[in-house]
Scaffold this motif. Structure first.
Motif, PDB file in Angstrom:
ATOM      1  N   ASN A 250       0.817  -1.219   0.000  1.00 43.20           N
ATOM      2  CA  ASN A 250       0.000   0.000   0.000  1.00 43.20           C
ATOM      3  C   ASN A 250       0.853   1.273   0.000  1.00 43.20           C
ATOM      4  O   ASN A 250       0.558   2.247   0.686  1.00 43.20           O
ATOM      5  N   THR A 251       1.940   1.261  -0.774  1.00 46.40           N
ATOM      6  CA  THR A 251       2.778   2.440  -0.913  1.00 46.40           C
ATOM      7  C   THR A 251       2.943   2.780  -2.382  1.00 46.40           C
ATOM      8  O   THR A 251       3.107   1.887  -3.221  1.00 46.40           O
ATOM      9  N   ARG A 252       2.903   4.073  -2.688  1.00 51.56           N
ATOM     10  CA  ARG A 252       3.034   4.516  -4.081  1.00 51.56           C
ATOM     11  C   ARG A 252       4.421   5.051  -4.400  1.00 51.56           C
ATOM     12  O   ARG A 252       4.635   5.609  -5.464  1.00 51.56           O
ATOM     13  N   VAL A 253       5.348   4.918  -3.471  1.00 50.89           N
ATOM     14  CA  VAL A 253       6.737   5.311  -3.715  1.00 50.89           C
ATOM     15  C   VAL A 253       7.620   4.074  -3.581  1.00 50.89           C
ATOM     16  O   VAL A 253       7.549   3.354  -2.590  1.00 50.89           O
ATOM     17  N   ILE A 254       8.435   3.838  -4.600  1.00 51.03           N
ATOM     18  CA  ILE A 254       9.294   2.648  -4.621  1.00 51.03           C
ATOM     19  C   ILE A 254      10.715   3.065  -4.301  1.00 51.03           C
ATOM     20  O   ILE A 254      11.377   3.749  -5.081  1.00 51.03           O
ATOM     21  N   GLY A 255      11.165   2.656  -3.114  1.00 53.74           N
ATOM     22  CA  GLY A 255      12.514   2.987  -2.668  1.00 53.74           C
ATOM     23  C   GLY A 255      13.448   1.797  -2.750  1.00 53.74           C
ATOM     24  O   GLY A 255      13.118   0.748  -3.310  1.00 53.74           O
ATOM     25  N   GLN A 256      14.615   1.959  -2.133  1.00 49.63           N
ATOM     26  CA  GLN A 256      15.645   0.929  -2.207  1.00 49.63           C
ATOM     27  C   GLN A 256      15.180  -0.409  -1.645  1.00 49.63           C
ATOM     28  O   GLN A 256      15.481  -1.465  -2.210  1.00 49.63           O
ATOM     29  N   TRP A 257      14.482  -0.361  -0.530  1.00 47.89           N
ATOM     30  CA  TRP A 257      14.138  -1.621   0.136  1.00 47.89           C
ATOM     31  C   TRP A 257      13.265  -2.504  -0.744  1.00 47.89           C
ATOM     32  O   TRP A 257      13.387  -3.725  -0.725  1.00 47.89           O
ATOM     33  N   ILE A 258      12.402  -1.884  -1.558  1.00 44.03           N
ATOM     34  CA  ILE A 258      11.545  -2.665  -2.450  1.00 44.03           C
ATOM     35  C   ILE A 258      12.384  -3.321  -3.545  1.00 44.03           C
ATOM     36  O   ILE A 258      12.234  -4.514  -3.839  1.00 44.03           O
ATOM     37  N   ILE A 259      13.285  -2.555  -4.156  1.00 42.55           N
ATOM     38  CA  ILE A 259      14.119  -3.114  -5.226  1.00 42.55           C
ATOM     39  C   ILE A 259      15.011  -4.216  -4.677  1.00 42.55           C
ATOM     40  O   ILE A 259      15.184  -5.276  -5.299  1.00 42.55           O
ATOM     41  N   GLN A 260      15.575  -4.001  -3.477  1.00 45.88           N
ATOM     42  CA  GLN A 260      16.455  -5.005  -2.896  1.00 45.88           C
ATOM     43  C   GLN A 260      15.709  -6.306  -2.633  1.00 45.88           C
ATOM     44  O   GLN A 260      16.229  -7.409  -2.854  1.00 45.88           O
ATOM     45  N   GLU A 261      14.478  -6.182  -2.174  1.00 40.21           N
ATOM     46  CA  GLU A 261      13.695  -7.390  -1.904  1.00 40.21           C
ATOM     47  C   GLU A 261      13.323  -8.099  -3.203  1.00 40.21           C
ATOM     48  O   GLU A 261      13.333  -9.333  -3.278  1.00 40.21           O
ATOM     49  N   VAL A 262      13.019  -7.338  -4.230  1.00 43.74           N
ATOM     50  CA  VAL A 262      12.662  -7.931  -5.526  1.00 43.74           C
ATOM     51  C   VAL A 262      13.834  -8.694  -6.116  1.00 43.74           C
ATOM     52  O   VAL A 262      13.679  -9.827  -6.578  1.00 43.74           O
ATOM     53  N   VAL A 263      15.024  -8.092  -6.117  1.00 46.82           N
ATOM     54  CA  VAL A 263      16.173  -8.777  -6.728  1.00 46.82           C
ATOM     55  C   VAL A 263      16.560 -10.003  -5.916  1.00 46.82           C
ATOM     56  O   VAL A 263      17.087 -10.972  -6.473  1.00 46.82           O
ATOM     57  N   ARG A 264      16.294  -9.976  -4.610  1.00 50.52           N
ATOM     58  CA  ARG A 264      16.529 -11.170  -3.810  1.00 50.52           C
ATOM     59  C   ARG A 264      15.582 -12.288  -4.250  1.00 50.52           C
ATOM     60  O   ARG A 264      15.991 -13.435  -4.435  1.00 50.52           O
ATOM     61  N   ASP A 265      14.313 -11.944  -4.418  1.00 48.02           N
ATOM     62  CA  ASP A 265      13.335 -12.960  -4.800  1.00 48.02           C
ATOM     63  C   ASP A 265      13.565 -13.459  -6.224  1.00 48.02           C
ATOM     64  O   ASP A 265      13.280 -14.613  -6.539  1.00 48.02           O
ATOM     65  N   LEU A 266      14.069 -12.585  -7.101  1.00 48.85           N
ATOM     66  CA  LEU A 266      14.356 -12.996  -8.480  1.00 48.85           C
ATOM     67  C   LEU A 266      15.717 -13.667  -8.606  1.00 48.85           C
ATOM     68  O   LEU A 266      16.054 -14.179  -9.675  1.00 48.85           O
TER      69      LEU A 266
END
Length: 330
Positions: A250-266
Motif C-alpha cells: 500500500n505504498t506509491r513510492v518505490i525505494g531501495q528496500w523494495i528493489i532489494q527485496e525484488v532482486v533477492r526474490d528474483l
C-alpha cells in the motif's frame, strides 16, 4: 493487478516484446534503420547481434511492421532448432505454401518460383530468424545456398539473422567463411547506460502506462541499473515485481528496500563493477511514503528509512507474493 492503484492505463513493464513500446536508443534506431535499408535496397544478408534481453525480438517485430507496410512478404522463424528439411518446409509454409513436394529438388524449384513471382510483383520476400546463434551448421549451409537466388543486380530473398554475441563467434569459424563473406550489413545493440535507463523508465511509464508520476526514487533507480545491468528485459522484470510489491504494501513510492527485496526474490546477480552486494538488512522499509513529485521535472523524492525490526524478527520474511495475496483476501 496494480494498474488502477498507480493510475496506469496498462502495464508499462510487460515482458512481451511489444513493438509499440520499443524504446529507441541511438543504437536501436541505427539498427532499425540499417535493417530497413537492407530490406528495401535488397542487400540480401544482414546480421543483428545483441545480448539476451536487449530488445532484438522487439526490434524485429517493429521491422516486420515496416516491411509489411512496404508490401514485403515475410517469413519469421522463432525456433531455429530445426533440421535442414524442417527448415525448408517451415520456410515454404510461412510464405503461404501449404502443400509440399516430397523431393527437396522440387521444393527448391517451388521456392524459386515463389521468389521470382514476388520480384516481378515488386515485393521483397524477407526471411527473419531469431535466436540465430542456435542454428546448426547444416541449416546455416542451407541459408548460405538460399542467397544464390538472385537476379543480375538484386538478391531475391532478404535474410535477417538475429542472435546473441556468440553468433559472431559462429561466423568466425573457418568452415563458415563463405557465409560470412555474404553478410552485407552487420548491426549491434547493447545494454542501456544509466542515463538511458532513466529515459527508458520515463518512456515506458508515460507512453505505455499513461501515468504522470514516476514512483521510483533515484536510489531505487540506481539499484535497478545495478541489478539489471541495463538489460531492458531485466528492467521490466524488476519494475513489474517492484510495482506489485509496492501495491501489496500500500505504498506509491518505490525505494531501495523494495528493489532489494525484488532482486533477492528474483535471484539476480549484480552487473560488472559492483563487487559489494548490500544485504537486505542494510535497507529498511519507510514508515510512511512521501508524495511523489510530478515527472518529468523530477522523480519521486527519496524516502526516509525507519527500522530494521522487520529483518531481525525470528520468523522468516514471507515472499512478497504471499503478502500481495493476503491483501487481496483482506
Amino acid at each position: 493487478m496494480y494498474e488502477t492503484f498507480f493510475g496506469l492505463t496498462r502495464n508499462p513493464f510487460t515482458m512481451t516484446p511489444d513493438p509499440s513500446a520499443l524504446f529507441l536508443t541511438v543504437a536501436h534506431r541505427e539498427a532499425l534503420a540499417g535493417l530497413s535499408y537492407a530490406i528495401m535496397q535488397r542487400k540480401g544478408f544482414v546480421l543483428l547481434v545483441g545480448e539476451a534481453g536487449t530488445g532484438k525480438t522487439t526490434l524485429l517485430r517493429r521491422l516486420l511492421e515496416v516491411a509489411r507496410e512496404a508490401n514485403a512478404q515475410t517469413c519469421v522463424v522463432l525456433n531455429p532448432t530445426l533440421t535442414p528439411a524442417e527448415f525448408l518446409e517451415l520456410l515454404l509454409y510461412n510464405f503461404g505454401i501449404k502443400e509440399f513436394p516430397v523431393s527437396k529438388a522440387r521444393r527448391l524449384i517451388l521456392l524459386e518460383e515463389l521468389l521470382v513471382s514476388a520480384h516481378l510483383a515488386g515485393k521483397a520476400p524477407v526471411l527473419v530468424i531469431d535466436e540465430a546463434h542456435k542454428l546448426s551448421f547444416d541449416v546455416l549451409e542451407e541459408i548460405r545456398l538460399l542467397t544464390n537466388f538472385e537476379t543480375k543486380d538484386q538478391k531475391l530473398l532478404q535474410i535477417v539473422l538475429a542472435g546473441q554475441p556468440e553468433l559472431n563467434e559462429i561466423f568466425n569459424r573457418p568452415e563458415l567463411w563463405q557465409l560470412k563473406q555474404r553478410v552485407a550489413i552487420r548491426l549491434r545493440i547493447d545494454a542501456l547506460t544509466r542515463k538511458q535507463v532513466d529515459d527508458y523508465l520515463v518512456y515506458r511509464w508515460v507512453k505505455i502506462g499513461g501515468a504522470q508520476l514516476l514512483p521510483f526514487t533515484d536510489d531505487a533507480i540506481a539499484l535497478i541499473v545495478k541489478w539489471s545491468r541495463g538489460i531492458p528485459r531485466l528492467i521490466n522484470s524488476i519494475c513489474d515485481n517492484a510495482l506489485l510489491l509496492a501495491f501489496s504494501n500500500n505504498t506509491r513510492v518505490i525505494g531501495q528496500w523494495i528493489i532489494q527485496e525484488v532482486v533477492r526474490d528474483l535471484d539476480l546477480k549484480p552487473g560488472p563493477g559492483f563487487e559489494h552486494t548490500p544485504k537486505v538488512a542494510e535497507i529498511s522499509e519507510p514508515k510512511a511514503p512521501p508524495v511523489p513529485v510530478p515527472m518529468p521535472e523530477a522523480k519521486a523524492r527519496p524516502v526516509s528509512f525507519a527500522t530494521l525490526d522487520r529483518y531481525t524478527r525470528p520468523e522468516p520474511k514471507p515472499f512478497f507474493l504471499q503478502r500481495w495475496t493476503a491483501r487481496l483476501r483482506a
